[in-house]
Design a protein around this motif. Structure first.
Motif, short mmCIF file in Angstrom:
data_model
loop_
_atom_site.label_atom_id
_atom_site.label_comp_id
_atom_site.label_asym_id
_atom_site.label_seq_id
_atom_site.Cartn_x
_atom_site.Cartn_y
_atom_site.Cartn_z
N LEU A 1 0.81 -1.14 0.13
CA LEU A 1 0.04 0.12 0.01
C LEU A 1 0.80 1.30 -0.01
O LEU A 1 0.49 2.26 -0.77
CB LEU A 1 -0.79 0.01 1.25
CG LEU A 1 -2.17 -1.22 1.20
CD1 LEU A 1 -2.98 -0.90 2.44
CD2 LEU A 1 -3.29 -0.43 -0.13
N ALA A 2 1.99 1.15 0.77
CA ALA A 2 2.75 2.54 0.59
C ALA A 2 3.48 2.52 -0.52
O ALA A 2 3.58 3.60 -0.97
CB ALA A 2 3.94 2.20 1.87
N LEU A 3 3.91 1.46 -1.06
CA LEU A 3 4.67 1.60 -2.48
C LEU A 3 3.52 2.04 -3.57
O LEU A 3 3.72 2.99 -4.46
CB LEU A 3 5.07 0.23 -2.90
CG LEU A 3 5.65 0.14 -4.40
CD1 LEU A 3 6.99 1.19 -4.50
CD2 LEU A 3 6.06 -1.30 -4.73
N GLN A 4 2.21 1.56 -3.44
CA GLN A 4 1.26 2.14 -4.44
C GLN A 4 0.96 3.78 -4.01
O GLN A 4 0.71 4.42 -5.03
CB GLN A 4 -0.07 1.55 -4.12
CG GLN A 4 -0.07 -0.01 -4.68
CD GLN A 4 -0.02 0.14 -6.27
OE1 GLN A 4 -0.46 0.98 -7.00
NE2 GLN A 4 1.02 -0.56 -6.94
N SER B 1 -4.75 4.54 -14.07
CA SER B 1 -4.10 4.62 -13.02
C SER B 1 -3.81 3.29 -12.13
O SER B 1 -2.38 3.16 -11.57
CB SER B 1 -4.75 5.79 -11.87
OG SER B 1 -5.99 5.30 -11.45
N VAL B 2 -4.84 2.44 -12.24
CA VAL B 2 -4.59 0.90 -11.61
C VAL B 2 -3.37 0.39 -12.28
O VAL B 2 -2.29 -0.23 -11.68
CB VAL B 2 -5.85 0.24 -11.35
CG1 VAL B 2 -5.58 -1.12 -11.04
CG2 VAL B 2 -6.88 0.93 -10.56
N TRP C 1 -5.82 -0.95 -6.56
CA TRP C 1 -7.23 -0.75 -6.72
C TRP C 1 -7.79 0.15 -5.47
O TRP C 1 -8.42 1.19 -5.33
CB TRP C 1 -7.98 -1.76 -7.01
CG TRP C 1 -9.76 -1.61 -6.81
CD1 TRP C 1 -10.26 -1.25 -8.06
CD2 TRP C 1 -10.26 -1.84 -5.94
NE1 TRP C 1 -11.54 -1.26 -7.72
CE2 TRP C 1 -11.65 -1.60 -6.51
CE3 TRP C 1 -10.34 -2.35 -4.64
CZ2 TRP C 1 -13.01 -1.44 -5.56
CZ3 TRP C 1 -11.43 -2.28 -3.77
CH2 TRP C 1 -12.84 -1.89 -4.35
N LEU C 2 -7.27 -0.49 -4.24
CA LEU C 2 -7.58 0.43 -3.02
C LEU C 2 -7.23 1.81 -3.03
O LEU C 2 -7.96 2.61 -2.44
CB LEU C 2 -7.01 -0.39 -1.78
CG LEU C 2 -7.71 -1.88 -1.48
CD1 LEU C 2 -6.93 -2.47 -0.47
CD2 LEU C 2 -9.20 -1.62 -1.12
N VAL C 3 -5.92 2.00 -3.36
CA VAL C 3 -5.44 3.22 -3.42
C VAL C 3 -6.36 4.15 -4.40
O VAL C 3 -6.43 5.36 -4.06
CB VAL C 3 -3.89 3.46 -3.70
CG1 VAL C 3 -3.58 4.88 -3.88
CG2 VAL C 3 -3.21 2.70 -2.61
N ALA C 4 -6.52 3.89 -5.50
CA ALA C 4 -7.12 4.70 -6.47
C ALA C 4 -8.49 4.75 -6.34
O ALA C 4 -9.14 5.92 -6.56
CB ALA C 4 -7.31 3.59 -8.01
N MET C 5 -9.09 3.68 -5.40
CA MET C 5 -10.62 4.18 -5.09
C MET C 5 -10.68 5.15 -3.98
O MET C 5 -11.38 6.12 -3.78
CB MET C 5 -11.17 2.64 -4.39
CG MET C 5 -11.48 1.73 -5.45
SD MET C 5 -12.88 2.19 -6.64
CE MET C 5 -11.61 2.46 -8.17
#
Length: 248
Positions: free
Chosen positions: A66-69, A136-137, A165-169
């Motif tokens: 998640l941090a990398l995303q 973006s994903v 996907w979580l970061v994009a949402m």
């Protein structure tokens, strides 16, 4: 001799509504911005802490992903907004990304100094649409894979699209809420091709107001700073972050 009037302190709290949200139109009409001092050291510290978490073998794998995303998405949004959506006419970036560049430039043309929109404004410049979210994903996943290989991060790839996907949402929902609010269009605008405006997203707090003022600053400085609405870290790192002036 006529003495100069002392500077008047700008008090952003006077524009806060009872529910904690920012009354953006009167705020924008009076707000002034200046380049934030010492922002690059703060940006370096931000990048260093993020990098330390990404490389920490003791941290949970999905937290590192998640941090990398977050890092790749932040960098992608900054670069795309600054060098593609604000590309000079006739340049290679302008020709390649013409669809996004023309739409975004029109959005700036349609925006008045107080953040209201002109009659007949192009509404597509307000929302983050599904195509951009999907791209973006994919782009963030590929960037993460590249970083993981080059930096030898020992991270599995299979959960990466889920993290992307979580970061994009998160980004898309908050972006569509904040950007719509920044132009005070929440009562009049809907769209069929992007994540919905979610009223239940809490923005009546200090952080929500700070993000809003940052984007208002993007328009106030003519598109030359504050490129990221939701993830403002890269602006500090690149030295393009503008803060509110304390004196009007």
């Amino acid at each position: 001799a006529v003495l100069d009037a002392p500077p008047v302190a700008f008090a952003p709290e006077q524009f806060v509504r009872a529910d904690g949200t920012l009354d953006v139109i009167p705020f924008s009409a009076e707000a002034k911005y200046e380049r934030k001092p010492l922002q690059r050291p703060l940006g370096v510290a931000w990048a260093g802490l993020l990098g330390a978490l990404i490389r920490a073998p003791a941290a949970p794998v999905f937290a590192r992903l998640l941090a990398l995303q977050y890092a790749t998405f932040s960098a992608f949004e900054y670069c795309f907004h600054r060098w593609c959506m604000h590309a000079k006419a006739g340049t290679l970036a302008d020709r390649v990304f013409n669809r996004w560049n023309r739409l975004h430039v029109q959005h700036h043309v349609d925006t008045n100094a107080d953040m209201t929109m002109v009659d007949g404004y192009e509404w597509k410049g307000i929302r983050f649409n599904y195509l951009t979210t999907r791209l973006s994903v994919v782009i963030s996943s590929c960037m993460s894979l590249g970083f993981a290989k080059v930096l030898r991060l020992d991270l599995p790839f299979w959960p990466t699209p889920l993290a992307a996907w979580l970061v994009a949402m998160y980004h898309g929902v908050l972006w569509n809420r904040l950007h719509t609010d920044s132009h005070d269009l929440q009562e009049t605008l809907t769209w069929p091709d992007g994540l919905e405006y979610v009223r239940s997203v809490p923005t009546g707090h200090r952080y929500g107001r700070w993000l809003l003022t940052n984007h208002i600053g993007h328009h106030a400085v003519g598109g030359s700073g504050n490129y990221n609405i939701v993830f403002p870290g890269p602006d500090h790192l690149a030295g393009t972050f503008y803060r509110l002036k304390k004196e009007a």
